[in-house]
Design a protein around this motif. Structure first.
Motif, short mmCIF file in Angstrom:
data_model
loop_
_atom_site.label_atom_id
_atom_site.label_comp_id
_atom_site.label_asym_id
_atom_site.label_seq_id
_atom_site.Cartn_x
_atom_site.Cartn_y
_atom_site.Cartn_z
N ALA A 1 81.30 76.69 35.32
CA ALA A 1 80.86 75.42 34.91
C ALA A 1 80.48 74.11 34.85
N SER A 2 80.00 73.77 35.55
CA SER A 2 79.92 71.88 35.73
C SER A 2 79.99 71.48 34.14
N ASP A 3 80.36 69.70 33.83
CA ASP A 3 79.51 69.63 32.92
C ASP A 3 78.79 68.85 32.54
N VAL A 4 78.19 68.96 31.05
CA VAL A 4 76.96 68.79 31.03
C VAL A 4 76.16 67.73 31.18
N THR A 5 75.20 67.40 31.63
CA THR A 5 74.75 65.87 31.99
C THR A 5 73.35 65.91 31.60
N SER A 6 72.58 64.78 31.69
CA SER A 6 71.07 64.00 31.20
C SER A 6 70.56 64.23 32.20
N THR A 7 68.87 64.81 31.62
CA THR A 7 67.92 64.26 32.89
C THR A 7 67.24 63.26 32.58
N GLN A 8 66.38 63.16 33.35
CA GLN A 8 65.48 61.85 33.31
C GLN A 8 64.50 62.27 31.95
N SER A 9 64.60 63.59 32.15
CA SER A 9 63.26 63.69 31.37
C SER A 9 63.85 63.94 29.43
N GLY A 10 65.24 63.21 29.40
CA GLY A 10 65.79 63.33 28.04
C GLY A 10 66.73 64.78 27.59
N HIS A 11 66.26 66.19 28.78
CA HIS A 11 67.35 67.28 27.75
C HIS A 11 68.70 66.58 28.12
N LEU A 12 69.74 67.98 28.32
CA LEU A 12 70.77 68.21 28.79
C LEU A 12 70.52 69.05 30.17
N ALA A 13 71.68 68.83 30.85
CA ALA A 13 71.77 70.51 31.91
C ALA A 13 73.21 70.65 32.03
N VAL A 14 73.46 72.47 32.43
CA VAL A 14 74.46 72.24 33.08
C VAL A 14 74.15 73.58 34.34
N ARG B 1 75.12 87.32 46.91
CA ARG B 1 75.19 88.56 48.49
C ARG B 1 75.31 87.02 49.30
N ILE B 2 74.11 86.69 49.26
CA ILE B 2 74.05 86.08 51.00
C ILE B 2 74.63 84.17 50.55
N THR B 3 74.50 83.33 49.64
CA THR B 3 75.43 82.24 49.09
C THR B 3 75.76 82.69 48.07
N SER B 4 76.45 81.69 47.00
CA SER B 4 76.86 81.60 45.77
C SER B 4 75.26 81.54 44.73
N ASP B 5 75.62 81.70 43.63
CA ASP B 5 74.46 81.71 43.02
C ASP B 5 74.94 80.25 41.58
N HIS B 6 73.00 79.61 41.80
CA HIS B 6 73.21 78.05 41.27
C HIS B 6 72.40 78.21 39.91
N VAL B 7 72.84 78.63 39.04
CA VAL B 7 71.25 78.59 38.22
C VAL B 7 71.91 76.79 36.63
N THR B 8 71.39 76.97 36.86
CA THR B 8 70.98 75.51 35.85
C THR B 8 69.80 76.03 34.89
N VAL B 9 70.42 75.82 33.30
CA VAL B 9 70.37 75.89 31.98
C VAL B 9 69.86 74.57 31.94
N VAL B 10 68.60 74.04 31.51
CA VAL B 10 68.05 72.63 31.29
C VAL B 10 68.16 72.93 28.93
N PHE B 11 68.63 72.41 28.02
CA PHE B 11 68.53 72.52 26.98
C PHE B 11 68.39 71.29 26.35
N ASP B 12 68.31 72.08 24.66
CA ASP B 12 68.84 70.75 23.64
C ASP B 12 69.67 71.04 22.31
N CYS B 13 70.12 70.30 22.53
CA CYS B 13 70.63 70.38 20.33
C CYS B 13 70.63 70.20 19.45
N GLU B 14 69.97 71.18 18.76
CA GLU B 14 69.08 70.42 17.79
C GLU B 14 70.26 71.58 16.70
#
Length: 92
Positions: A19-32, A79-92
């Protein structure tokens, strides 16, 4: 015997995503973003997604909060390329 085999299989798959580091999105959420490792023969989408969700949960837990997923997106085909899954989330 079956339980031991199941544990060994899960342990072998556990290191299949990072997993990548957590980043902020333009919409104010967080993403990893998590991706399947290229040196793995098989990485399930669920395993990659769970890696991203675990990173989000750990990030929020460090702040004494809980992660609430807002969106999940996928890039890549198993099996064709590596999967990338991005989860956008909030901390509550």
């Amino acid at each position: 015997m079956r339980i031991t085999l199941a544990i060994l299989c899960l342990a072998a798959l556990a290191g299949c995503a990072t997993a990548s580091d957590v980043t902020s999105t333009q919409s104010g959420h967080l993403a990893v973003t998590a991706r399947g490792n290229l040196n793995s023969e098989f990485v399930s989408w669920t395993s990659v997604r769970n890696t991203a969700l675990d990173q989000a949960k750990a990030y929020c837990a460090a702040q004494g909060k809980q992660a609430r997923p807002v969106d999940t997106s996928t890039d890549g085909m198993m099996r064709i390329t590596s999967d990338h899954v991005t989860v956008v989330f909030d901390c509550e």
